[in-house]
Write an enzyme that holds these catalytic residues in place. Structure first.
Site, PDB file in Angstrom:
ATOM      1  N   ALA A   1       0.832  -1.212   0.000  1.00  0.00           N
ATOM      2  CA  ALA A   1       0.000   0.000   0.000  1.00  0.00           C
ATOM      3  C   ALA A   1       0.864   1.259   0.000  1.00  0.00           C
ATOM      4  CB  ALA A   1      -0.935  -0.011   1.203  1.00  0.00           C
TER       5      ALA A   1
ATOM      6  N   GLY B   1      -5.131  33.036  -2.192  1.00  0.00           N
ATOM      7  CA  GLY B   1      -5.639  34.018  -1.231  1.00  0.00           C
ATOM      8  C   GLY B   1      -6.893  33.510  -0.542  1.00  0.00           C
ATOM      9  N   GLY B   2      -7.845  34.430  -0.326  1.00  0.00           N
ATOM     10  CA  GLY B   2      -9.086  34.066   0.379  1.00  0.00           C
ATOM     11  C   GLY B   2      -9.845  32.971  -0.346  1.00  0.00           C
TER      12      GLY B   2
ATOM     13  N   GLU C   1      -0.501   4.781   7.166  1.00  0.00           N
ATOM     14  CA  GLU C   1       0.516   3.945   6.505  1.00  0.00           C
ATOM     15  C   GLU C   1       1.924   4.268   6.998  1.00  0.00           C
ATOM     16  OE1 GLU C   1       0.225   1.454   4.654  1.00  0.00           O
ATOM     17  OE2 GLU C   1      -1.776   1.519   3.791  1.00  0.00           O
TER      18      GLU C   1
ATOM     19  N   PHE D   1      13.404   3.713  17.388  1.00  0.00           N
ATOM     20  CA  PHE D   1      11.970   3.849  17.684  1.00  0.00           C
ATOM     21  C   PHE D   1      11.729   3.949  19.178  1.00  0.00           C
ATOM     22  CE2 PHE D   1      11.778   2.015  13.413  1.00  0.00           C
ATOM     23  CZ  PHE D   1      10.931   2.939  12.839  1.00  0.00           C
TER      24      PHE D   1
HETATM   25  P1  TGC Z   1      10.330  -5.697  13.214  1.00  0.00           P
HETATM   26  O1  TGC Z   1       9.831  -6.157  14.545  1.00  0.00           O
HETATM   27  O2  TGC Z   1      11.784  -5.416  12.986  1.00  0.00           O
HETATM   28  O3  TGC Z   1       9.912  -6.707  12.045  1.00  0.00           O
HETATM   29  C1  TGC Z   1       8.898  -7.616  12.201  1.00  0.00           C
HETATM   30  C2  TGC Z   1       8.905  -8.527  10.974  1.00  0.00           C
HETATM   31  O4  TGC Z   1       8.352  -7.825   9.866  1.00  0.00           O
HETATM   32  C3  TGC Z   1       9.304  -7.729   8.805  1.00  0.00           C
HETATM   33  N1  TGC Z   1       9.138  -6.386   8.239  1.00  0.00           N
HETATM   34  C4  TGC Z   1       8.547  -6.136   7.074  1.00  0.00           C
HETATM   35  N2  TGC Z   1       8.055  -6.949   6.142  1.00  0.00           N
HETATM   36  C5  TGC Z   1       7.525  -6.378   5.039  1.00  0.00           C
HETATM   37  N3  TGC Z   1       7.439  -5.054   4.858  1.00  0.00           N
HETATM   38  C6  TGC Z   1       7.911  -4.201   5.795  1.00  0.00           C
HETATM   39  N4  TGC Z   1       7.811  -2.886   5.625  1.00  0.00           N
HETATM   40  C7  TGC Z   1       8.506  -4.733   6.957  1.00  0.00           C
HETATM   41  N5  TGC Z   1       9.067  -4.187   8.056  1.00  0.00           N
HETATM   42  C8  TGC Z   1       9.450  -5.217   8.830  1.00  0.00           C
HETATM   43  C9  TGC Z   1      10.633  -7.941   9.452  1.00  0.00           C
HETATM   44  O5  TGC Z   1      11.577  -8.429   8.525  1.00  0.00           O
HETATM   45  C10 TGC Z   1      10.299  -8.941  10.524  1.00  0.00           C
HETATM   46  O6  TGC Z   1      10.169 -10.216   9.925  1.00  0.00           O
HETATM   47  P2  TGC Z   1      10.606 -11.545  10.735  1.00  0.00           P
HETATM   48  O7  TGC Z   1      10.533 -12.639   9.722  1.00  0.00           O
HETATM   49  O8  TGC Z   1      12.005 -11.270  11.219  1.00  0.00           O
HETATM   50  O9  TGC Z   1       9.630 -11.688  11.847  1.00  0.00           O
HETATM   51  O10 TGC Z   1       9.505  -4.473  12.855  1.00  0.00           O
HETATM   52  P3  TGC Z   1      10.079  -3.075  12.615  1.00  0.00           P
HETATM   53  O11 TGC Z   1      10.953  -2.675  13.741  1.00  0.00           O
HETATM   54  O12 TGC Z   1      10.653  -2.974  11.235  1.00  0.00           O
HETATM   55  O13 TGC Z   1       8.736  -2.244  12.665  1.00  0.00           O
HETATM   56  C11 TGC Z   1       8.698  -1.067  13.365  1.00  0.00           C
HETATM   57  C12 TGC Z   1       7.859  -0.075  12.579  1.00  0.00           C
HETATM   58  C13 TGC Z   1       7.654   1.139  13.458  1.00  0.00           C
HETATM   59  C14 TGC Z   1       8.594   0.333  11.303  1.00  0.00           C
HETATM   60  C15 TGC Z   1       6.518  -0.740  12.217  1.00  0.00           C
HETATM   61  O14 TGC Z   1       5.896  -1.191  13.360  1.00  0.00           O
HETATM   62  C16 TGC Z   1       5.635   0.209  11.463  1.00  0.00           C
HETATM   63  O15 TGC Z   1       5.707   0.298  10.225  1.00  0.00           O
HETATM   64  N6  TGC Z   1       4.734   0.968  12.169  1.00  0.00           N
HETATM   65  C17 TGC Z   1       3.750   1.810  11.503  1.00  0.00           C
HETATM   66  C18 TGC Z   1       2.439   1.085  11.434  1.00  0.00           C
HETATM   67  C19 TGC Z   1       1.625   1.493  10.251  1.00  0.00           C
HETATM   68  O16 TGC Z   1       2.122   1.948   9.240  1.00  0.00           O
HETATM   69  N7  TGC Z   1       0.341   1.270  10.316  1.00  0.00           N
HETATM   70  C20 TGC Z   1      -0.508   1.476   9.168  1.00  0.00           C
HETATM   71  C21 TGC Z   1      -1.866   0.869   9.392  1.00  0.00           C
HETATM   72  S1  TGC Z   1      -2.787   0.622   7.927  1.00  0.00           S
HETATM   73  C22 TGC Z   1      -3.169   2.126   7.369  1.00  0.00           C
HETATM   74  O17 TGC Z   1      -2.777   3.130   7.823  1.00  0.00           O
HETATM   75  C23 TGC Z   1      -4.054   2.120   6.187  1.00  0.00           C
HETATM   76  S2  TGC Z   1      -4.441   3.650   5.571  1.00  0.00           S
HETATM   77  C24 TGC Z   1      -4.987   3.115   4.101  1.00  0.00           C
HETATM   78  C25 TGC Z   1      -5.614   4.124   3.229  1.00  0.00           C
HETATM   79  O18 TGC Z   1      -6.714   4.630   3.560  1.00  0.00           O
HETATM   80  O19 TGC Z   1      -5.037   4.362   2.150  1.00  0.00           O
HETATM   81  P1  FAD Z   2       0.493   7.365  17.240  1.00  0.00           P
HETATM   82  O1  FAD Z   2       1.130   6.082  16.857  1.00  0.00           O
HETATM   83  O2  FAD Z   2      -0.086   7.492  18.584  1.00  0.00           O
HETATM   84  O3  FAD Z   2       1.531   8.522  16.994  1.00  0.00           O
HETATM   85  C1  FAD Z   2       1.391   9.829  17.583  1.00  0.00           C
HETATM   86  C2  FAD Z   2       2.631  10.653  17.260  1.00  0.00           C
HETATM   87  O4  FAD Z   2       3.786  10.039  17.839  1.00  0.00           O
HETATM   88  C3  FAD Z   2       2.921  10.750  15.753  1.00  0.00           C
HETATM   89  O5  FAD Z   2       3.344  12.067  15.446  1.00  0.00           O
HETATM   90  C4  FAD Z   2       4.069   9.781  15.548  1.00  0.00           C
HETATM   91  O6  FAD Z   2       4.902  10.117  14.441  1.00  0.00           O
HETATM   92  C5  FAD Z   2       4.827   9.959  16.866  1.00  0.00           C
HETATM   93  N1  FAD Z   2       5.708   8.835  17.161  1.00  0.00           N
HETATM   94  C6  FAD Z   2       5.401   7.537  17.195  1.00  0.00           C
HETATM   95  N2  FAD Z   2       6.479   6.795  17.519  1.00  0.00           N
HETATM   96  C7  FAD Z   2       7.503   7.655  17.697  1.00  0.00           C
HETATM   97  C8  FAD Z   2       8.873   7.525  18.030  1.00  0.00           C
HETATM   98  N3  FAD Z   2       9.430   6.338  18.259  1.00  0.00           N
HETATM   99  N4  FAD Z   2       9.626   8.632  18.110  1.00  0.00           N
HETATM  100  C9  FAD Z   2       9.077   9.860  17.890  1.00  0.00           C
HETATM  101  N5  FAD Z   2       7.786  10.047  17.566  1.00  0.00           N
HETATM  102  C10 FAD Z   2       7.008   8.972  17.464  1.00  0.00           C
HETATM  103  N6  FAD Z   2      -5.156   1.974  10.178  1.00  0.00           N
HETATM  104  C11 FAD Z   2      -5.507   0.711   9.786  1.00  0.00           C
HETATM  105  O7  FAD Z   2      -5.095  -0.267  10.385  1.00  0.00           O
HETATM  106  N7  FAD Z   2      -6.343   0.542   8.712  1.00  0.00           N
HETATM  107  C12 FAD Z   2      -6.835   1.575   8.003  1.00  0.00           C
HETATM  108  O8  FAD Z   2      -7.564   1.367   7.028  1.00  0.00           O
HETATM  109  C13 FAD Z   2      -6.494   2.896   8.396  1.00  0.00           C
HETATM  110  N8  FAD Z   2      -7.022   3.973   7.751  1.00  0.00           N
HETATM  111  C14 FAD Z   2      -6.801   5.230   8.248  1.00  0.00           C
HETATM  112  C15 FAD Z   2      -7.498   6.324   7.699  1.00  0.00           C
HETATM  113  C16 FAD Z   2      -7.327   7.595   8.247  1.00  0.00           C
HETATM  114  C17 FAD Z   2      -8.110   8.736   7.684  1.00  0.00           C
HETATM  115  C18 FAD Z   2      -6.405   7.794   9.292  1.00  0.00           C
HETATM  116  C19 FAD Z   2      -6.194   9.165   9.868  1.00  0.00           C
HETATM  117  C20 FAD Z   2      -5.725   6.727   9.838  1.00  0.00           C
HETATM  118  C21 FAD Z   2      -5.916   5.434   9.320  1.00  0.00           C
HETATM  119  N9  FAD Z   2      -5.300   4.322   9.907  1.00  0.00           N
HETATM  120  C22 FAD Z   2      -5.622   3.051   9.510  1.00  0.00           C
HETATM  121  C23 FAD Z   2      -4.496   4.492  11.102  1.00  0.00           C
HETATM  122  C24 FAD Z   2      -3.091   5.013  10.837  1.00  0.00           C
HETATM  123  O9  FAD Z   2      -2.289   4.012  10.286  1.00  0.00           O
HETATM  124  C25 FAD Z   2      -2.540   5.520  12.175  1.00  0.00           C
HETATM  125  O10 FAD Z   2      -3.225   6.734  12.452  1.00  0.00           O
HETATM  126  C26 FAD Z   2      -1.052   5.738  12.143  1.00  0.00           C
HETATM  127  O11 FAD Z   2      -0.361   4.517  11.997  1.00  0.00           O
HETATM  128  C27 FAD Z   2      -0.550   6.444  13.415  1.00  0.00           C
HETATM  129  O12 FAD Z   2      -1.078   5.846  14.549  1.00  0.00           O
HETATM  130  P2  FAD Z   2      -1.796   6.761  15.682  1.00  0.00           P
HETATM  131  O13 FAD Z   2      -2.817   7.589  14.983  1.00  0.00           O
HETATM  132  O14 FAD Z   2      -2.242   5.881  16.760  1.00  0.00           O
HETATM  133  O15 FAD Z   2      -0.652   7.734  16.170  1.00  0.00           O
END
Ligand code: TGC
Ligand code: FAD
Length: 390
Positions: free
Chosen positions: A249, A346-347, A370, A390
């Site tokens: 994604a 502007g406005g 994401e 992190f």
């Molecule tokens: P770590 O514990 O080191 O790794 C765990 C396992 O995952 C593997 N891995 C990945 N695999 C594929 N793609 C990636 N980007 C990967 N990153 C890590 C890794 O190799 C390991 O595998 P294994 O076999 O060793 O177990 O995890 P990390 O330290 O890398 O992760 C930390 C961090 C902060 C980067 C991760 O937790 C993270 O990305 N947090 C953000 C969460 C996030 O993005 N949430 C999004 C929710 S969905 C959403 O927002 C949808 S919006 C959609 C829309 O409307 O468009």
């Molecule tokens: P938090 O994780 O609480 O973060 C708060 C603040 O802390 C942020 O500024 C962040 O950058 C900061 N922060 C976090 N860790 C650290 C660090 N180690 N050091 C310094 N700063 C840090 N999720 C899904 O699963 N599925 C979906 O379909 C989906 N759709 C979404 C649609 C919308 C419109 C929005 C707004 C969000 C959606 N999300 C979805 C959730 C989205 O992925 C989360 O909002 C995002 O991952 C951040 O999580 P949080 O909002 O809990 O913020």
């Protein structure tokens, strides 16, 4: 002065680097956005509704699960084509691109990559046809950036699983017929297909949003929700399951905001040519030209970054860190451009008669979901230093 032959929205002629098929995909989706999205989207944003009428049309064009194989009713396009789809949809609105991202990368992809053959056959053709809509539940109310600290749980009960917990900010939540739900189990994090109407499963729409208003966002709640083992995605365990979906994604999201930025640059350029102040159009002032030139510079960088990322992906060489760098760069680029374009208007720029404020407000979500900007910066920092900050 000789007329310029450059396309102001593609100064480095990225278009010439596309294959015939990729260019055709771009043109088709561009037409869809011009004819079907742009005439209605301002109104949808004002009213806070997602235009569900567009779903069958998007399906007809092959935009749902576009990169998955034709065996499952999908279009089997390459990664660059998927990127171009995201770019052209987000030129319309981030909410429309979000719908396609979630359906394709976060719901159809895990069923394809981690599901059983029965699950693929059951769900993918209907999802490609837009008849079954999915949502993806990873984020929880206590903090989305750290999904390893997941509280939603699934425990075995005979041949079934019992799911308890909550997910927050879920795109398509109240539209969806199925939710891909990630939960902690005794064997690590696993994914489950939870069908709408399963007792104990409730989706609740989140209101009062000032961003992504033309998109459905929901909370999902699970109170002793019983699902059969046949609904578990059998081929992945651990955080790499959901993170693998996010990589798909996020890749698309590197392209999407380029479309939003182009829409804003276009609006600001046209406005500045007709807005006459101090006896000349503001486009004839150095400071406005500097702003427009800077937008074009940053768009060009983003276009080249995403195209190369797409080529790496199609070659099977793309790394998550490269995706993080491009997601960070391109969303930041688009958000800055949308805000700057709003200022040039502007406005007038504060109304949804013009697109920049809508894009700017939407991009406030895109920069958060994401993986927040900080999360992606820390991924790149970890790559450089080898130290996890992190
Ligand atoms: P770590 O514990 O080191 O790794 C765990 C396992 O995952 C593997 N891995 C990945 N695999 C594929 N793609 C990636 N980007 C990967 N990153 C890590 C890794 O190799 C390991 O595998 P294994 O076999 O060793 O177990 O995890 P990390 O330290 O890398 O992760 C930390 C961090 C902060 C980067 C991760 O937790 C993270 O990305 N947090 C953000 C969460 C996030 O993005 N949430 C999004 C929710 S969905 C959403 O927002 C949808 S919006 C959609 C829309 O409307 O468009
Ligand atoms: P938090 O994780 O609480 O973060 C708060 C603040 O802390 C942020 O500024 C962040 O950058 C900061 N922060 C976090 N860790 C650290 C660090 N180690 N050091 C310094 N700063 C840090 N999720 C899904 O699963 N599925 C979906 O379909 C989906 N759709 C979404 C649609 C919308 C419109 C929005 C707004 C969000 C959606 N999300 C979805 C959730 C989205 O992925 C989360 O909002 C995002 O991952 C951040 O999580 P949080 O909002 O809990 O913020």
């Amino acid at each position: 002065m000789a007329a310029s032959t450059l396309n102001p929205y593609d100064l480095y002629d990225v278009r010439s680097m596309l294959s015939e098929e990729e260019a055709m995909v771009q043109d088709t989706v561009a037409r869809f956005t011009d004819e079907r999205v742009l005439p209605i989207i301002g109104d949808c944003f004002d009213k806070g509704v997602f235009p569900t009428d567009l779903i069958p049309e998007m399906a007809e064009l092959g935009l749902l699960g576009s990169s998955l194989p034709t065996d499952y009713g999908c279009a089997g396009m390459n990664a660059v084509s998927y990127g171009l789809i995201c770019q052209e949809l987000e030129r319309g609105d981030s909410g429309i691109r979000s719908f396609a991202s979630v359906q394709s990368s976060l719901c159809m992809y895990p069923i394809y990559a981690y599901g059983s053959e029965e699950q693929r056959r059951q769900w993918l053709p209907q999802m490609a046809a837009g008849k079954v809509i999915g949502c993806f539940g990873l984020t929880e109310p206590h903090g989305g950036s750290d999904p390893a600290n997941m509280k939603t749980s699934a425990r075995r009960d005979g041949g079934d699983w019992i799911i308890n917990g909550a997910k927050m900010w879920i795109t398509n939540g109240n539209l969806a017929h199925i939710a891909i739900v990630w939960a902690q189990t005794e064997e690590g994090i696993q994914g489950f297909i939870v069908e709408k109407g399963t007792p104990g499963f409730v989706a609740q729409e989140i209101h009062k949003k000032m961003s992504l208003r033309a998109s459905v966002t929901s909370g999902l709640f699970f109170d002793n929700v019983r699902v059969p083992d046949a609904n578990r995605l059998p081929n992945v365990k651990g955080l790499k399951g959901p993170l693998g979906c996010l990589t798909q994604a996020r890749y698309g999201i590197t392209w999407g905001p380029i479309g939003a930025a182009i829409a804003c640059l276009h609006e600001a350029t046209e406005y500045s040519k007709t807005r006459v102040l101090f006896n000349r159009p503001i486009a004839a002032t150095q400071s406005v030209q500097l702003k427009l030139a800077d937008m074009a510079r940053r768009i060009t960088q983003a276009q080249l970054l995403s195209l190369q990322l797409g080529r790496l992906k199609d070659a099977g060489k793309m790394q998550p860190t490269q995706v993080s760098l491009a997601k960070w760069n391109n969303v930041r680029m688009a958000l800055d451009i949308a805000r700057e374009a709003r200022d040039i208007l502007g406005g007038a720029g504060i109304t949804t008669e013009y697109c920049p404020i809508r894009h700017a407000l939407n991009l406030e979500s895109v920069i958060t979901y994401e993986g927040t900007e900080t999360v992606h910066q820390l991924v790149v920092g970890r790559e450089l230093t080898g130290i996890n900050a992190f």
